[in-house]
Scaffold this motif. Structure first.
Motif, short mmCIF file in Angstrom:
data_model
loop_
_atom_site.label_atom_id
_atom_site.label_comp_id
_atom_site.label_asym_id
_atom_site.label_seq_id
_atom_site.Cartn_x
_atom_site.Cartn_y
_atom_site.Cartn_z
N ASP A 8 0.81 -1.22 0.00
CA ASP A 8 0.00 0.00 0.00
C ASP A 8 0.84 1.27 0.00
O ASP A 8 0.38 2.32 -0.46
N GLY A 163 -5.26 -2.70 -5.15
CA GLY A 163 -4.04 -2.99 -4.41
C GLY A 163 -3.47 -4.37 -4.64
O GLY A 163 -2.60 -4.81 -3.89
N GLN A 470 -3.06 5.10 -1.79
CA GLN A 470 -3.37 3.81 -1.18
C GLN A 470 -4.55 3.16 -1.87
O GLN A 470 -5.50 3.84 -2.28
#
Length: 488
Positions: A8, A163, A470
């Motif tokens: 992240d 992610g 993120q």
């Protein structure tokens, strides 16, 4: 090292630096990505095939000492062959097609040290601005699962936004990198014609309008990945473009752009623009002015209807040939369930265009380039929304309903398609959120070969108006810790 923070908090360039410094191993990185894919992909449906065990074996055998050594990466399942994995182009007609060896792009990705973990979802033959193929099912936007991740590189966009990966391959024949970038809050650059080679020279007429590159969270990742794949192969049909001073797009980011002349427009040819997108362009224009650039309202002119039809004829002709070649291999005629209704419509209505129609389409494409080019004698950058509408819900761009595609499809490509036709470089930059909390993007475009200028400007905006880095997880609307700077 905590794998959550690892994935992240670092982009691809950052992860490669950790590998070089010995702070993380390629095996540890692959394990972290594999765990993310296993946990998150069933929710968003970004991947159509994975190769984790083979990737582990390749790490064991020793990775090339390239600038991105050890960083996991995926490629889109169209026009990018990876040995042993399907190359379906999102179509049931190609459901059991498997690449015998690597294409040019995968060879270059491997040379850069990337660890290839799989292939990502795409609409059938890339002919949709939303990734919802019948073969593999829809890819869902991590920001809101009821909405599109864009297309045709929606699988790559969802994988990065959720992610699972720091970056992934994309290609763009009418906006297919920039549209999913806008939908998923990512950076997406479409390079100039001839900057990145076609995978196998198999694109034929698609090659003049399509370009390969990547979807990334950071601008520097885009620059580093462009360094990895740029440059001609023998026999390329287009002249190689010069590299930036210093020989590297990543190195070029060290120099901020000079004062640029920016033409700004929020008027879409052939239709209106959502208010949130207008505000996003104004928001970025204000930042550009604060950064010392000259911004004024201006736009080139071209026959958008003629260009759209010309592009459709050229791309449909390429797809028709691809379909007929596949049927010849299979030794049979086209069946009713081989193609989705919209693809079949293009196959029947446009793909059969005669030589004269194709000749006129190619002339219209050339004419558009000559109409647009003078604008970039007066301006260095053209700033627009990426799309004319906010991110649609899944089902709006429905390839089982050609009428729906005809009604809604052009709203996604009004600002993007012209840069495929002309071959000029363009990029989508995250620019806040709409009233529903979904990302919106703005597009910057420049003259032929000006990728370094676009990357420098994007990096300057990335610092001045940072976008969320993120990943979005768990999926929801706008993340509660982010106050949307644009919306309403």
């Amino acid at each position: 090292m905590d794998t959550e923070d690892l994935l992240d908090g670092n982009d691809a360039v950052g992860l490669a630096a950790l590998v070089r410094d010995g702070r993380i191993s390629p095996h540890e990185l692959l394990d972290a990505v594999a765990a993310r894919i296993e946990a998150r992909d069933p929710v968003v449906n970004a991947f159509v095939a994975t190769r984790i065990d083979r990737a582990r074996a390749e790490i064991d055998a020793g990775l090339p000492d390239g600038p991105l050594r050890g960083v996991p990466f995926a490629v889109k399942d169209i026009s990018c062959d990876m040995a042993g994995l399907p190359t379906t182009a999102g179509s049931r007609l190609f459901a059991d097609a498997v690449a015998a060896d690597d294409g040019v792009l995968v060879t270059r990705y491997r040379r850069a040290g990337l660890v290839l973990v799989g292939k990502t979802n795409t609409p059938e033959f890339g002919k949709n601005a939303s990734t919802e193929p019948v073969l593999h099912g829809p890819t869902r936007n991590p920001w809101r699962l009821t909405h599109s991740a864009g297309g045709s590189s929606g699988g790559s966009a969802a994988a990065v936004a959720a992610g699972m990966l720091p970056a992934a391959h994309a290609n763009d024949g009418g906006g297919s990198t920039r549209i999913p970038a806008g939908c998923c809050g990512l950076f997406g650059l479409k390079p100039s014609r001839g900057r990145v080679p076609d995978d196998r020279g198999a694109g034929a007429f698609a090659y003049p309008v399509a370009a390969h590159h990547a979807l990334t969270r950071s601008v520097r990742d885009s620059a580093a990945l462009l360094d990895a794949v740029t440059g001609p192969v023998p026999g390329d049909p287009y002249a190689a473009l010069p590299t930036p001073v210093g020989g590297s797009f990543l190195a070029a980011l060290a120099t901020p752009p000079a004062r640029l002349r920016v033409g700004m427009s929020t008027r879409a040819p052939g239709g209106g623009v959502a208010p949130e997108l207008v505000r996003a362009v104004e928001h970025i224009a204000a930042h550009l002015t604060d950064l010392g650039h000259h911004v004024e309202e201006a736009a080139p002119t071209w026959d958008a209807r003629k260009v759209s039809r010309a592009s459709a004829i050229v791309m449909a002709a390429s797809s028709r040939a691809q379909i007929q070649d596949r049927l010849a291999v299979l030794g049979r005629e086209l069946a009713d369930d081989d193609l989705e209704p919209f693809t079949r419509y293009l196959y029947d209505a446009l793909g059969g265009s005669g030589a004269v129609d194709l000749h006129h389409a190619l002339k219209d494409i050339e004419r558009a380039g000559r109409e647009i080019a003078p604008f970039f004698d007066r301006y260095d950058i053209w700033l627009t929304p990426t799309m004319a509408v906010t991110t649609p819900e899944l089902g709006v761009l429905d390839t089982t309903d050609p009428a729906a595609m005809t009604a809604h499809g052009p709203n996604a490509t009004r600002f993007t398609q012209i840069f495929n036709v002309t071959g000029l470089p363009a990029a989508s930059i995250p620019a806040g959120f709409d009233g529903a909390g979904l990302p919106v993007g703005v597009q910057i475009a420049g003259r032929m070969g000006a990728e370094a200028v676009l990357l420098r400007l994007a990096a300057q905006l990335e610092e001045a108006a940072p976008w969320p880095w993120q990943p979005v997880w768990p999926p929801a609307g706008a993340r509660p810790d982010i106050e949307p700077p644009v919306g309403g």
